[in-house]
Scaffold this motif. Sequence first.
Motif, PDB file in Angstrom:
ATOM      1  N   VAL A 154      -0.414 -38.344   2.698  1.00 26.00           N
ATOM      2  CA  VAL A 154       0.609 -38.737   3.654  1.00 26.00           C
ATOM      3  C   VAL A 154       0.902 -37.541   4.556  1.00 26.00           C
ATOM      4  O   VAL A 154       0.933 -36.393   4.088  1.00 26.00           O
ATOM      5  N   THR A 155       1.077 -37.795   5.840  1.00 25.86           N
ATOM      6  CA  THR A 155       1.341 -36.720   6.795  1.00 25.86           C
ATOM      7  C   THR A 155       2.784 -36.778   7.268  1.00 25.86           C
ATOM      8  O   THR A 155       3.254 -37.820   7.743  1.00 25.86           O
ATOM      9  N   TRP A 156       3.482 -35.649   7.113  1.00 24.37           N
ATOM     10  CA  TRP A 156       4.841 -35.501   7.632  1.00 24.37           C
ATOM     11  C   TRP A 156       4.795 -34.561   8.832  1.00 24.37           C
ATOM     12  O   TRP A 156       4.178 -33.489   8.776  1.00 24.37           O
ATOM     13  N   THR A 157       5.473 -34.953   9.906  1.00 20.19           N
ATOM     14  CA  THR A 157       5.521 -34.140  11.118  1.00 20.19           C
ATOM     15  C   THR A 157       6.964 -33.945  11.538  1.00 20.19           C
ATOM     16  O   THR A 157       7.701 -34.923  11.717  1.00 20.19           O
ATOM     17  N   GLN A 158       7.384 -32.688  11.680  1.00 20.10           N
ATOM     18  CA  GLN A 158       8.774 -32.424  12.064  1.00 20.10           C
ATOM     19  C   GLN A 158       9.001 -32.829  13.516  1.00 20.10           C
ATOM     20  O   GLN A 158       8.263 -32.434  14.414  1.00 20.10           O
ATOM     21  N   ILE A 159      10.053 -33.625  13.735  1.00 21.51           N
ATOM     22  CA  ILE A 159      10.374 -34.074  15.090  1.00 21.51           C
ATOM     23  C   ILE A 159      11.753 -33.604  15.539  1.00 21.51           C
ATOM     24  O   ILE A 159      12.099 -33.725  16.711  1.00 21.51           O
ATOM     25  N   ALA A 160      12.545 -33.058  14.613  1.00 19.80           N
ATOM     26  CA  ALA A 160      13.876 -32.548  14.962  1.00 19.80           C
ATOM     27  C   ALA A 160      14.362 -31.665  13.831  1.00 19.80           C
ATOM     28  O   ALA A 160      13.827 -31.680  12.724  1.00 19.80           O
ATOM     29  N   GLY A 161      15.415 -30.887  14.125  1.00 20.29           N
ATOM     30  CA  GLY A 161      16.047 -30.076  13.093  1.00 20.29           C
ATOM     31  C   GLY A 161      15.346 -28.755  12.889  1.00 20.29           C
ATOM     32  O   GLY A 161      14.605 -28.260  13.735  1.00 20.29           O
ATOM     33  N   GLY A 162      15.599 -28.181  11.713  1.00 25.12           N
ATOM     34  CA  GLY A 162      15.041 -26.880  11.407  1.00 25.12           C
ATOM     35  C   GLY A 162      15.979 -25.767  11.820  1.00 25.12           C
ATOM     36  O   GLY A 162      17.185 -25.950  11.959  1.00 25.12           O
ATOM     37  N   GLU A 163      15.432 -24.591  12.041  1.00 24.90           N
ATOM     38  CA  GLU A 163      16.237 -23.407  12.328  1.00 24.90           C
ATOM     39  C   GLU A 163      17.098 -23.613  13.571  1.00 24.90           C
ATOM     40  O   GLU A 163      16.624 -24.066  14.614  1.00 24.90           O
ATOM     41  N   GLY A 164      18.394 -23.297  13.436  1.00 21.74           N
ATOM     42  CA  GLY A 164      19.318 -23.421  14.546  1.00 21.74           C
ATOM     43  C   GLY A 164      19.877 -24.811  14.745  1.00 21.74           C
ATOM     44  O   GLY A 164      20.660 -25.049  15.659  1.00 21.74           O
ATOM     45  N   SER A 165      19.496 -25.756  13.885  1.00 21.55           N
ATOM     46  CA  SER A 165      19.961 -27.137  14.020  1.00 21.55           C
ATOM     47  C   SER A 165      20.951 -27.455  12.915  1.00 21.55           C
ATOM     48  O   SER A 165      20.888 -26.881  11.823  1.00 21.55           O
ATOM     49  N   PRO A 166      21.894 -28.398  13.161  1.00 19.84           N
ATOM     50  CA  PRO A 166      22.840 -28.774  12.113  1.00 19.84           C
ATOM     51  C   PRO A 166      22.205 -29.565  10.980  1.00 19.84           C
ATOM     52  O   PRO A 166      22.826 -29.758   9.947  1.00 19.84           O
ATOM     53  N   ILE A 167      20.965 -30.050  11.147  1.00 22.28           N
ATOM     54  CA  ILE A 167      20.274 -30.710  10.043  1.00 22.28           C
ATOM     55  C   ILE A 167      19.060 -29.885   9.665  1.00 22.28           C
ATOM     56  O   ILE A 167      18.495 -29.154  10.473  1.00 22.28           O
ATOM     57  N   SER A 168      18.653 -29.992   8.392  1.00 21.83           N
ATOM     58  CA  SER A 168      17.555 -29.175   7.893  1.00 21.83           C
ATOM     59  C   SER A 168      16.233 -29.562   8.525  1.00 21.83           C
ATOM     60  O   SER A 168      15.357 -28.725   8.722  1.00 21.83           O
ATOM     61  N   GLY A 169      16.064 -30.842   8.829  1.00 23.98           N
ATOM     62  CA  GLY A 169      14.829 -31.277   9.454  1.00 23.98           C
ATOM     63  C   GLY A 169      14.722 -32.787   9.446  1.00 23.98           C
ATOM     64  O   GLY A 169      15.247 -33.456   8.551  1.00 23.98           O
ATOM     65  N   GLU A 170      14.047 -33.328  10.449  1.00 27.02           N
ATOM     66  CA  GLU A 170      13.764 -34.759  10.505  1.00 27.02           C
ATOM     67  C   GLU A 170      12.275 -34.926  10.740  1.00 27.02           C
ATOM     68  O   GLU A 170      11.695 -34.262  11.602  1.00 27.02           O
ATOM     69  N   ILE A 186      18.428 -23.464   6.191  1.00 30.69           N
ATOM     70  CA  ILE A 186      17.023 -23.690   5.859  1.00 30.69           C
ATOM     71  C   ILE A 186      16.163 -23.431   7.089  1.00 30.69           C
ATOM     72  O   ILE A 186      16.439 -23.946   8.169  1.00 30.69           O
ATOM     73  N   THR A 187      15.135 -22.639   6.928  1.00 33.01           N
ATOM     74  CA  THR A 187      14.212 -22.361   8.029  1.00 33.01           C
ATOM     75  C   THR A 187      12.806 -22.857   7.719  1.00 33.01           C
ATOM     76  O   THR A 187      11.906 -22.726   8.541  1.00 33.01           O
ATOM     77  N   ASP A 188      12.601 -23.420   6.526  1.00 33.92           N
ATOM     78  CA  ASP A 188      11.281 -23.905   6.130  1.00 33.92           C
ATOM     79  C   ASP A 188      10.935 -25.183   6.885  1.00 33.92           C
ATOM     80  O   ASP A 188      11.793 -25.835   7.474  1.00 33.92           O
ATOM     81  N   ASP A 189       9.665 -25.552   6.856  1.00 35.52           N
ATOM     82  CA  ASP A 189       9.165 -26.743   7.529  1.00 35.52           C
ATOM     83  C   ASP A 189       8.320 -27.526   6.530  1.00 35.52           C
ATOM     84  O   ASP A 189       7.391 -26.982   5.926  1.00 35.52           O
ATOM     85  N   LEU A 190       8.643 -28.800   6.337  1.00 36.58           N
ATOM     86  CA  LEU A 190       7.929 -29.633   5.371  1.00 36.58           C
ATOM     87  C   LEU A 190       6.712 -30.325   5.976  1.00 36.58           C
ATOM     88  O   LEU A 190       6.050 -31.116   5.294  1.00 36.58           O
ATOM     89  N   SER A 191       6.421 -30.039   7.241  1.00 43.90           N
ATOM     90  CA  SER A 191       5.278 -30.678   7.890  1.00 43.90           C
ATOM     91  C   SER A 191       3.986 -30.362   7.140  1.00 43.90           C
ATOM     92  O   SER A 191       3.806 -29.266   6.591  1.00 43.90           O
ATOM     93  N   GLY A 192       3.081 -31.325   7.135  1.00 38.19           N
ATOM     94  CA  GLY A 192       1.787 -31.123   6.497  1.00 38.19           C
ATOM     95  C   GLY A 192       1.214 -32.434   6.008  1.00 38.19           C
ATOM     96  O   GLY A 192       1.869 -33.483   6.060  1.00 38.19           O
ATOM     97  N   THR A 193      -0.017 -32.369   5.546  1.00 38.20           N
ATOM     98  CA  THR A 193      -0.662 -33.531   4.937  1.00 38.20           C
ATOM     99  C   THR A 193      -0.680 -33.307   3.434  1.00 38.20           C
ATOM    100  O   THR A 193      -1.424 -32.460   2.925  1.00 38.20           O
ATOM    101  N   HIS A 194       0.181 -34.034   2.752  1.00 37.94           N
ATOM    102  CA  HIS A 194       0.400 -33.840   1.325  1.00 37.94           C
ATOM    103  C   HIS A 194      -0.318 -34.941   0.535  1.00 37.94           C
ATOM    104  O   HIS A 194      -0.398 -36.091   0.988  1.00 37.94           O
ATOM    105  N   SER A 195      -0.817 -34.599  -0.631  1.00 41.49           N
ATOM    106  CA  SER A 195      -1.527 -35.581  -1.459  1.00 41.49           C
ATOM    107  C   SER A 195      -0.564 -36.254  -2.421  1.00 41.49           C
ATOM    108  O   SER A 195       0.424 -35.654  -2.857  1.00 41.49           O
TER     109      SER A 195
END
Length: 356
Positions: A235-251, A193-202
Motif C-alpha cells: 500500500v502506498t501512502w503519500t503525504q498531502i498536508a501537515g507535517g512540520e509547522g502544521s497543526p496536524i501531524s500529517g494527512e 512531529i517532523t517525521d513523514d509516513l509516506s512510502g510503499t509499505h508491505s
Amino acid sequence: MKTYNNKIAILGLALATLIACDDEEKVVDEILAQVGTGAVLRTIDEDNNLVYNFDTNEFEDGSSYTIDLEEQDEESGDLLESVEVYVNFDDNSDDGTDISTTEVLLQTLTASEFTDGERGLPVATVSYTADELIAATGIDETMIVGKDRFEFRLVLSLTNGEVYTNSDVGGPVSGGAYFSAPFEYFPVIACSITDDLSGTHSYVTTINTTAPGQEPPGDNVPIGCSQGTIVAGNVTWTQIAGGEGSPISGEYSSSDMSFGQFESCYPGRGPATGEDVTIIWDCISLNPDGEVYLKDSVVVPNDDNDDTDFTYGYEITSVVGPVMTIDFSNSLGDTGSVVLTREGGEDWPAIFLGNN
C-alpha cells in the motif's frame, strides 16, 4: 464548601429570555440585575500551547497554557475576594500505566491581582509553563503521550461568603456565547512531529468478517474471501498536508484503505481508495477521514450523488520496530487485521508505541 448552584441555574434561565438581545455584554448585565445575586468567571481568551516532543521525551521550549478571565457579580466586581486554580493530569493513553493524578491547588489569585478591564470589570490572566504544570502534578515527563491532558478547575469566592465552581453551572452559563463561564478547562497536549509516513509499505492482512453488508441495493457481487483469508501486498501512502509547522501531524492519501481486503473479497470492484478519503496522523492515532464511493459495483474516485459511500476506522493495537498491527473496519461491515511493515524496514515513529 457552601456553593450556590441554584443562583447560577437562575442565570441560565434568565439568559434564555434575553437571547435575542443584540449586545452580548448588556445581556450579562441585565441578567445579573434581574437575578440580584450570583457571579461568573467569563473566559475572554484561551491559548493552549502545550506541545510534546516524542523524540526528546519532553515538552517543546515555550510550551504553556493561558486563560484570560473576567469576573462579574451583582456589584460589578466589587464582591470579588479570590479565585483558586486547581490542576490535575489526565492520562488518556492505553499503555498499561496510568499516571493520572488527583487535583492540587496551583494558585490563589486575590482581588488585588485583578485589574480593571475594558468593561470596568476585574480581569486577570493566568498562565503556566509546562515545567510548572509538571512540578505541580508530580508526573514523570517522559511518560506523557500525545492526547493526554491537564485539567483545570476554578473556584470563585465572594466577600459575601458565596462560592462558585464548575458543579454550579450548566447550559448557556458554562459554554454559551454570552457567559462562556465553565469554571473548568481541558487543554489537550499536542504532538511535535517532523517525521513523514509516506512510502510503499508491505502488508499481510487477515480477513475477520466477510462483510455482511457488502452489497448496495440491487447489486449482486460475488464474495471471493471468507473468514481467515490472508491477503498480502503493498500500500502506498503519500503525504498531502501537515507535517512540520502544521497543526496536524500529517494527512495522507492511501492507495487502498482496506490493505487488499476489499478488492480481494469483491473481485472487479477495485481497491478501496478515492479522492475524498485520507488518513490523518493525530499523535498516536491514524484516523481515516472521508468516504470511498461505489457506483455500479465499482469503486469510483469521487462523489457524483448517484453512488454508495462507506467509511473506514482504524485502531493501532501494536507497534514493534518497523511492524505495526492495525485492526480495521468499514461501515459496510468488513473487518480485518493487518500487519503493516514500513518501507525499507525503518522503524515506525516512537510516538506510536503509546498504543502498546
